[in-house]
Design a protein around this motif. Structure first.
Motif, PDB file in Angstrom:
ATOM      1  N   ALA A   1     -35.785  97.137  48.883  1.00 50.56           N
ATOM      2  CA  ALA A   1     -35.647  96.643  50.253  1.00 50.56           C
ATOM      3  C   ALA A   1     -35.655  95.121  50.292  1.00 50.56           C
ATOM      4  O   ALA A   1     -35.618  94.519  51.363  1.00 50.56           O
ATOM      5  N   SER A   2     -35.690  94.501  49.128  1.00 47.26           N
ATOM      6  CA  SER A   2     -35.664  93.037  49.048  1.00 47.26           C
ATOM      7  C   SER A   2     -34.233  92.523  49.154  1.00 47.26           C
ATOM      8  O   SER A   2     -33.274  93.247  48.921  1.00 47.26           O
ATOM      9  N   LEU A   3     -34.115  91.254  49.482  1.00 46.51           N
ATOM     10  CA  LEU A   3     -32.799  90.609  49.541  1.00 46.51           C
ATOM     11  C   LEU A   3     -32.152  90.594  48.162  1.00 46.51           C
ATOM     12  O   LEU A   3     -32.842  90.623  47.135  1.00 46.51           O
ATOM     13  N   ARG A   4     -30.843  90.506  48.119  1.00 44.21           N
ATOM     14  CA  ARG A   4     -30.102  90.468  46.855  1.00 44.21           C
ATOM     15  C   ARG A   4     -30.603  89.333  45.969  1.00 44.21           C
ATOM     16  O   ARG A   4     -30.764  89.511  44.762  1.00 44.21           O
ATOM     17  N   SER A   5     -30.874  88.180  46.526  1.00 44.95           N
ATOM     18  CA  SER A   5     -31.332  87.048  45.711  1.00 44.95           C
ATOM     19  C   SER A   5     -32.647  87.372  45.010  1.00 44.95           C
ATOM     20  O   SER A   5     -32.867  86.976  43.863  1.00 44.95           O
ATOM     21  N   VAL A   6     -33.519  88.115  45.672  1.00 44.13           N
ATOM     22  CA  VAL A   6     -34.800  88.498  45.084  1.00 44.13           C
ATOM     23  C   VAL A   6     -34.582  89.534  43.989  1.00 44.13           C
ATOM     24  O   VAL A   6     -35.131  89.432  42.890  1.00 44.13           O
ATOM     25  N   VAL A   7     -33.766  90.544  44.260  1.00 43.28           N
ATOM     26  CA  VAL A   7     -33.480  91.585  43.261  1.00 43.28           C
ATOM     27  C   VAL A   7     -32.867  90.948  42.021  1.00 43.28           C
ATOM     28  O   VAL A   7     -33.274  91.247  40.886  1.00 43.28           O
ATOM     29  N   ASP A   8     -31.915  90.068  42.214  1.00 42.35           N
ATOM     30  CA  ASP A   8     -31.284  89.413  41.064  1.00 42.35           C
ATOM     31  C   ASP A   8     -32.279  88.578  40.266  1.00 42.35           C
ATOM     32  O   ASP A   8     -32.233  88.548  39.037  1.00 42.35           O
ATOM     33  N   ALA A   9     -33.200  87.929  40.956  1.00 39.12           N
ATOM     34  CA  ALA A   9     -34.224  87.143  40.260  1.00 39.12           C
ATOM     35  C   ALA A   9     -35.124  88.040  39.419  1.00 39.12           C
ATOM     36  O   ALA A   9     -35.489  87.696  38.288  1.00 39.12           O
ATOM     37  N   VAL A  10     -35.465  89.204  39.945  1.00 36.87           N
ATOM     38  CA  VAL A  10     -36.335  90.128  39.215  1.00 36.87           C
ATOM     39  C   VAL A  10     -35.621  90.712  37.996  1.00 36.87           C
ATOM     40  O   VAL A  10     -36.198  90.793  36.913  1.00 36.87           O
TER      41      VAL A  10
ATOM     42  N   LEU B   1     -29.451  98.074  43.942  1.00 38.87           N
ATOM     43  CA  LEU B   1     -29.143  98.044  45.369  1.00 38.87           C
ATOM     44  C   LEU B   1     -30.216  97.217  46.060  1.00 38.87           C
ATOM     45  O   LEU B   1     -31.405  97.384  45.777  1.00 38.87           O
ATOM     46  N   SER B   2     -29.798  96.348  46.955  1.00 36.61           N
ATOM     47  CA  SER B   2     -30.723  95.505  47.702  1.00 36.61           C
ATOM     48  C   SER B   2     -30.596  95.793  49.187  1.00 36.61           C
ATOM     49  O   SER B   2     -29.719  96.553  49.614  1.00 36.61           O
ATOM     50  N   ALA B   3     -31.434  95.154  49.977  1.00 39.96           N
ATOM     51  CA  ALA B   3     -31.356  95.293  51.435  1.00 39.96           C
ATOM     52  C   ALA B   3     -30.004  94.824  51.961  1.00 39.96           C
ATOM     53  O   ALA B   3     -29.581  95.242  53.038  1.00 39.96           O
ATOM     54  N   ASP B   4     -29.322  93.974  51.195  1.00 37.98           N
ATOM     55  CA  ASP B   4     -28.019  93.465  51.619  1.00 37.98           C
ATOM     56  C   ASP B   4     -26.886  94.457  51.386  1.00 37.98           C
ATOM     57  O   ASP B   4     -25.762  94.217  51.814  1.00 37.98           O
TER      58      ASP B   4
ATOM     59  N   PRO C   1     -30.550 103.522  51.561  1.00 36.77           N
ATOM     60  CA  PRO C   1     -30.517 103.012  50.186  1.00 36.77           C
ATOM     61  C   PRO C   1     -30.473 104.113  49.128  1.00 36.77           C
ATOM     62  O   PRO C   1     -29.692 104.033  48.172  1.00 36.77           O
ATOM     63  N   TYR C   2     -31.279 105.145  49.301  1.00 36.09           N
ATOM     64  CA  TYR C   2     -31.298 106.219  48.302  1.00 36.09           C
ATOM     65  C   TYR C   2     -30.075 107.115  48.403  1.00 36.09           C
ATOM     66  O   TYR C   2     -29.602 107.642  47.389  1.00 36.09           O
ATOM     67  N   MET C   3     -29.544 107.277  49.602  1.00 37.23           N
ATOM     68  CA  MET C   3     -28.291 108.026  49.735  1.00 37.23           C
ATOM     69  C   MET C   3     -27.164 107.262  49.044  1.00 37.23           C
ATOM     70  O   MET C   3     -26.330 107.856  48.343  1.00 37.23           O
ATOM     71  N   ALA C   4     -27.149 105.946  49.202  1.00 35.71           N
ATOM     72  CA  ALA C   4     -26.129 105.121  48.534  1.00 35.71           C
ATOM     73  C   ALA C   4     -26.277 105.193  47.018  1.00 35.71           C
ATOM     74  O   ALA C   4     -25.281 105.258  46.288  1.00 35.71           O
ATOM     75  N   ALA C   5     -27.524 105.190  46.533  1.00 37.18           N
ATOM     76  CA  ALA C   5     -27.746 105.263  45.086  1.00 37.18           C
ATOM     77  C   ALA C   5     -27.252 106.599  44.531  1.00 37.18           C
ATOM     78  O   ALA C   5     -26.544 106.630  43.503  1.00 37.18           O
ATOM     79  N   ALA C   6     -27.599 107.702  45.177  1.00 33.19           N
ATOM     80  CA  ALA C   6     -27.137 109.015  44.715  1.00 33.19           C
ATOM     81  C   ALA C   6     -25.610 109.058  44.720  1.00 33.19           C
ATOM     82  O   ALA C   6     -24.989 109.569  43.777  1.00 33.19           O
TER      83      ALA C   6
END
Length: 187
Positions: free
Chosen positions: A74-83, A97-100, A111-116
């Motif tokens: 649920a974090s922003l893309r910039s945060v996910v990419d940093a992690v 997948l990020s909140a964006d 988010p989980y429907m998109a991941a599946a």
């Protein structure tokens, strides 16, 4: 299928909005609080925020057994990419997948429907490993089996949720068992 997100200021600062709401602040302070939260998180990641105990071993086991996995945040893309370039560098995520990336983020099922959907499988064949009430609600609503390893906030027990005190207790057998539990499909 989820539509590309068009996040506005409120979406980008839901954590800040929550803090302002519980502390009695005003909406005028939202951008500054959101910027401080994001900056603080980036500083922690840059300083080498450690993985939770057992995470590296579980990710290695998934990779060794060729079980595909993704990071759904649920974090922003910039945060996910940093992690994923910091503490999780080298983890072979199929995707992140990020909140964006979805119109609605956790606790909604998007988010989980998109991941599946990206994996090309029904959500009911996926196990989500979650640590928060919103993430657990999201995965559960999408129809995933959910393994809850709580961190800061408690997560209420419910049908279809399996709990572990630490990722050190989790192996591929535990993940498989999650799929066999009654109510594992989010019902």
């Amino acid at each position: 299928m989820a539509q590309p997100a068009t996040p506005g200021p409120a979406r980008r600062s839901s954590g800040a909005a929550h803090l302002i709401a519980v502390t009695g602040g005003t909406a005028a302070g939202l951008p500054a609080v959101a910027a401080e939260l994001t900056g603080s998180f980036h500083r922690k990641v840059d300083a080498g925020a450690p993985l939770r105990p057992g995470a590296a071993a579980l990710l290695a086991a998934l990779e060794r057994h060729r079980v595909p996995f993704a990071l759904v945040s649920a974090s922003l893309r910039s945060v996910v990419d940093a992690v994923v370039t910091g503490a999780l560098a080298g983890a072979p995520f199929a995707f992140t997948l990020s909140a964006d990336d979805t119109v609605r983020t956790k606790p909604h099922p998007d988010p989980y429907m998109a991941a599946a959907n990206r994996f090309g499988v029904p959500a009911s064949t996926c196990v989500a490993v979650e640590d928060s009430p919103d993430g657990t609600a999201s995965a559960h609503a999408a129809g995933c089996a959910v393994l809850v390893v709580p961190s800061l906030l408690p997560v209420d027990p419910a049908r279809g949720r399996t709990f572990a005190r630490s990722l050190e207790e989790v192996d591929l057998g535990v993940l498989s068992d999650c799929l066999r539990r009654p109510g594992a499909s989010g019902s």
